[in-house]
Scaffold this motif. Structure first.
Motif, PDB file in Angstrom:
ATOM      1  N   GLN A 118       0.829  -1.210   0.000  1.00  0.00           N
ATOM      2  CA  GLN A 118       0.000   0.000   0.000  1.00  0.00           C
ATOM      3  C   GLN A 118       0.860   1.255   0.000  1.00  0.00           C
ATOM      4  O   GLN A 118       0.547   2.227  -0.692  1.00  0.00           O
ATOM      5  N   LYS A 119       1.969   1.252   0.760  1.00  0.00           N
ATOM      6  CA  LYS A 119       2.894   2.396   0.726  1.00  0.00           C
ATOM      7  C   LYS A 119       3.424   2.595  -0.691  1.00  0.00           C
ATOM      8  O   LYS A 119       3.561   3.717  -1.166  1.00  0.00           O
ATOM      9  N   ARG A 120       3.774   1.484  -1.349  1.00  0.00           N
ATOM     10  CA  ARG A 120       4.283   1.544  -2.718  1.00  0.00           C
ATOM     11  C   ARG A 120       3.242   2.182  -3.629  1.00  0.00           C
ATOM     12  O   ARG A 120       3.551   3.078  -4.422  1.00  0.00           O
ATOM     13  N   LEU A 121       2.002   1.712  -3.537  1.00  0.00           N
ATOM     14  CA  LEU A 121       0.942   2.238  -4.399  1.00  0.00           C
ATOM     15  C   LEU A 121       0.678   3.707  -4.114  1.00  0.00           C
ATOM     16  O   LEU A 121       0.486   4.504  -5.045  1.00  0.00           O
ATOM     17  N   ASP A 122       0.671   4.084  -2.843  1.00  0.00           N
ATOM     18  CA  ASP A 122       0.417   5.476  -2.469  1.00  0.00           C
ATOM     19  C   ASP A 122       1.535   6.409  -2.931  1.00  0.00           C
ATOM     20  O   ASP A 122       1.281   7.566  -3.281  1.00  0.00           O
ATOM     21  N   THR A 123       2.760   5.924  -2.922  1.00  0.00           N
ATOM     22  CA  THR A 123       3.938   6.742  -3.243  1.00  0.00           C
ATOM     23  C   THR A 123       4.291   6.687  -4.726  1.00  0.00           C
ATOM     24  O   THR A 123       5.072   7.509  -5.207  1.00  0.00           O
ATOM     25  N   ARG A 124       3.716   5.760  -5.452  1.00  0.00           N
ATOM     26  CA  ARG A 124       4.094   5.533  -6.848  1.00  0.00           C
ATOM     27  C   ARG A 124       4.025   6.783  -7.724  1.00  0.00           C
ATOM     28  O   ARG A 124       4.959   7.028  -8.502  1.00  0.00           O
TER      29      ARG A 124
END
Length: 97
Positions: free
Chosen positions: A15-21
């Motif tokens: 989720q961090k990856r998706l939010d920061t992408r």
């Protein structure tokens, strides 16, 4: 010279990856010709579990600074990453480095 950043995602970081992408992609685009290529490492379920980013840089220190500036780093997406000098052995793209 080419340098590869090899990163492994932290457990539960999807989720961090998706939010920061979006900001991560903007950052990569801002590197211009210093960025050779980049992409996610995928697990057996086709989900991201890390990244490989190849930079063109004059020194290891410059490449390490480029890697550290990736928004995935301060966001905690990566559990670990390393930057290594990388040499192309075979290149079928036709692009010269």
């Amino acid at each position: 010279m080419l340098y590869a950043m090899i990163a492994k995602d932290a457990p539960g970081a999807l989720q961090k990856r998706l939010d920061t992408r979006p900001v991560h992609l903007d950052h990569l685009k801002s590197l211009g010709k210093k960025l050779v290529f980049a992409g996610a490492l995928l697990n057996a379920d086709e989900q991201p579990e890390g990244s490989i980013v190849v930079f063109e840089a004059e020194t290891l220190a410059e490449a390490e600074a480029l890697a550290a500036a990736d928004p995935f780093v301060p966001a905690g997406v990566f559990a670990s990453y390393e930057v290594k000098r990388w040499r192309i052995a075979i290149n079928t793209t036709g692009v010269e480095f």
